[in-house]
Design a protein around this motif. Structure first.
Motif, PDB file in Angstrom:
ATOM      1  N   GLU A 271       0.603  -1.785   0.201  1.00 33.34           N
ATOM      2  CA  GLU A 271       0.014  -0.436   0.077  1.00 33.34           C
ATOM      3  C   GLU A 271       0.790   0.920   0.168  1.00 33.34           C
ATOM      4  N   THR A 272       0.667   1.894  -1.305  1.00 37.82           N
ATOM      5  CA  THR A 272       1.534   3.215  -1.576  1.00 37.82           C
ATOM      6  C   THR A 272       0.306   4.762  -2.024  1.00 37.82           C
ATOM      7  N   GLU A 273       0.930   5.493  -2.085  1.00 43.35           N
ATOM      8  CA  GLU A 273      -0.537   6.344  -3.330  1.00 43.35           C
ATOM      9  C   GLU A 273       0.455   6.279  -3.816  1.00 43.35           C
ATOM     10  N   PRO A 274      -0.801   6.057  -5.390  1.00 46.47           N
ATOM     11  CA  PRO A 274       0.352   6.649  -6.487  1.00 46.47           C
ATOM     12  C   PRO A 274       0.959   7.257  -7.211  1.00 46.47           C
ATOM     13  N   ASN A 275       1.495   7.746  -7.738  1.00 43.77           N
ATOM     14  CA  ASN A 275       3.200   7.620  -8.205  1.00 43.77           C
ATOM     15  C   ASN A 275       2.289   9.716  -8.962  1.00 43.77           C
ATOM     16  N   VAL A 276       2.208   9.942  -8.786  1.00 43.64           N
ATOM     17  CA  VAL A 276       1.167  11.402  -9.677  1.00 43.64           C
ATOM     18  C   VAL A 276       1.830  11.987 -10.317  1.00 43.64           C
ATOM     19  N   LYS A 277       1.818  12.186 -12.123  1.00 44.33           N
ATOM     20  CA  LYS A 277       2.530  13.173 -12.208  1.00 44.33           C
ATOM     21  C   LYS A 277       2.540  14.481 -11.661  1.00 44.33           C
ATOM     22  N   GLY A 278       4.820  15.367 -11.621  1.00 37.77           N
ATOM     23  CA  GLY A 278       4.653  16.378 -10.808  1.00 37.77           C
ATOM     24  C   GLY A 278       5.449  15.847  -9.352  1.00 37.77           C
ATOM     25  N   ASN A 279       5.146  14.800  -9.415  1.00 38.77           N
ATOM     26  CA  ASN A 279       5.841  13.799  -8.051  1.00 38.77           C
ATOM     27  C   ASN A 279       7.427  13.105  -7.802  1.00 38.77           C
ATOM     28  N   THR A 280       7.110  13.658  -8.905  1.00 35.25           N
ATOM     29  CA  THR A 280       8.807  12.399  -8.803  1.00 35.25           C
ATOM     30  C   THR A 280      10.147  13.780  -9.039  1.00 35.25           C
ATOM     31  N   SER A 281       9.377  14.838  -8.689  1.00 31.12           N
ATOM     32  CA  SER A 281      10.828  15.129  -8.309  1.00 31.12           C
ATOM     33  C   SER A 281      12.252  14.740  -7.357  1.00 31.12           C
ATOM     34  N   GLN A 282      13.445  15.123  -7.473  1.00 35.34           N
ATOM     35  CA  GLN A 282      13.700  14.699  -6.685  1.00 35.34           C
ATOM     36  C   GLN A 282      13.850  14.726  -5.185  1.00 35.34           C
ATOM     37  N   GLY A 283      14.316  14.473  -4.128  1.00 38.30           N
ATOM     38  CA  GLY A 283      14.026  14.390  -2.311  1.00 38.30           C
ATOM     39  C   GLY A 283      12.092  14.228  -2.332  1.00 38.30           C
ATOM     40  N   TYR A 284      11.604  13.552  -2.955  1.00 36.04           N
ATOM     41  CA  TYR A 284       9.722  13.329  -2.878  1.00 36.04           C
ATOM     42  C   TYR A 284       9.669  11.834  -2.544  1.00 36.04           C
ATOM     43  N   THR A 285       8.904  11.956  -1.114  1.00 38.05           N
ATOM     44  CA  THR A 285       9.153  10.829  -0.663  1.00 38.05           C
ATOM     45  C   THR A 285       7.378  10.336   0.088  1.00 38.05           C
ATOM     46  N   LYS A 286       7.205   8.826   0.735  1.00 39.61           N
ATOM     47  CA  LYS A 286       6.121   9.128   0.902  1.00 39.61           C
ATOM     48  C   LYS A 286       6.548   7.541   1.397  1.00 39.61           C
ATOM     49  N   PRO A 287       4.644   7.140   2.494  1.00 41.53           N
ATOM     50  CA  PRO A 287       5.328   5.736   3.497  1.00 41.53           C
ATOM     51  C   PRO A 287       4.744   5.193   2.872  1.00 41.53           C
ATOM     52  N   ALA A 288       5.557   3.646   2.554  1.00 44.30           N
ATOM     53  CA  ALA A 288       4.194   2.607   2.033  1.00 44.30           C
ATOM     54  C   ALA A 288       4.326   1.208   3.059  1.00 44.30           C
ATOM     55  N   VAL A 289       2.948   1.046   3.294  1.00 45.36           N
ATOM     56  CA  VAL A 289       3.024  -0.016   3.988  1.00 45.36           C
ATOM     57  C   VAL A 289       3.587  -1.379   3.622  1.00 45.36           C
ATOM     58  N   LEU A 290       4.591  -2.006   4.138  1.00 42.37           N
ATOM     59  CA  LEU A 290       5.177  -3.905   3.752  1.00 42.37           C
ATOM     60  C   LEU A 290       3.791  -5.004   3.752  1.00 42.37           C
TER      61      LEU A 290
END
Length: 256
Positions: free
Chosen positions: A206-225
């Protein structure tokens, strides 16, 4: 029942999923059924087919390590070192060195008592001596958890079942999945700590979808393993991806 637990762990580890389902059924039947004829039939079937469930011959030898008592001083202190104080094992969580204009430097050490789960912080003069704890590390496969929170492992060499109380596995529990081989740390015959393998590969469930515009260097998000733990990952990591995680630090390393 112990034989079915051992076989089930081997099948999970080697991805024999059909065999795993069969053995799971056999385990619960043996555990909950009083019909001796049915039990005998299931046991006969298990023993007859166990060779097919087992993995191919492995040339690797399981390594059991033993750390003997060794005298160390403050200059030898490092995070993760286990020493013996007043007959009990203490693990170094962190330490700091304070230099003084006059006199010897002092070292402040924060310990965790691996038997009680409590923490203490003591300050020592430079050069004070300690004795490392004599501990044994045995590779064992995680099999299941009971209703009381106790976890059960199968010794990778003897195939004996080992019960571990929750307090000994609490810090690592979120990283451990069924069929994973961990190191059980023993002190005077008692399990005081469980160490998950590091690094280890998990699946992002589970994690947020990779939305266009959020691929800039340094962008992070939480992910459930798939083990249940949550880590911070780069924005390009998507659900279903396999990632390598440093379980000691709880940090993302790379996508696999």
């Amino acid at each position: 029942i112990q034989q079915t637990v051992a076989l089930r762990s081997i099948c999970i580890k080697n991805r024999h999923y059909i065999a795993t389902n069969y053995i799971t059924f056999a385990y619960y039947t043996l555990n909950n059924n009083n019909n001796s004829t049915m039990k005998l039939a299931i046991l006969t079937s298990l023993f007859a087919t166990s060779a097919a469930f087992a993995p191919a011959a492995n040339t690797n030898t399981y390594q059991r390590s033993t750390s003997l008592n060794v005298a160390v001083d403050t200059s030898d202190i490092k995070n993760g070192l286990t020493i013996e104080l007043d007959g009990e094992p203490y693990k170094v969580l962190n330490f700091s060195i304070m230099k003084q204009a006059r006199g010897a430097a002092k070292t402040t050490i924060k310990f965790k008592n691996l038997k009680r789960g409590t923490t203490i912080e003591n300050t020592y003069r430079s050069g004070e001596k300690f004795e490392t704890a004599q501990i044994d590390r045995k590779p064992s496969v995680y099999t299941y958890e009971d209703e009381s929170g106790n976890c059960f492992f199968m010794d990778s060499e003897s195939f004996e079942e080992v019960m571990v109380e929750f307090k000994a596995i609490e810090d690592q529990k979120k990283w451990i999945v069924e069929g994973m081989e961990c190191d059980l740390v023993f002190f005077k015959g008692e399990v005081i700590e469980v160490l998950a393998p590091s690094p280890y590969v998990y699946e992002v469930v589970e994690t947020e979808p990779n939305v266009k515009g959020n691929t800039s260097q340094g962008y992070t998000k939480p992910a459930v393993l798939d083990c249940g733990a949550t880590v911070t990952v780069p924005g390009f990591v998507e659900q279903g991806a396999s990632i390598k995680v440093d379980t000691n630090k709880g940090e993302y390393m790379e996508r696999v």
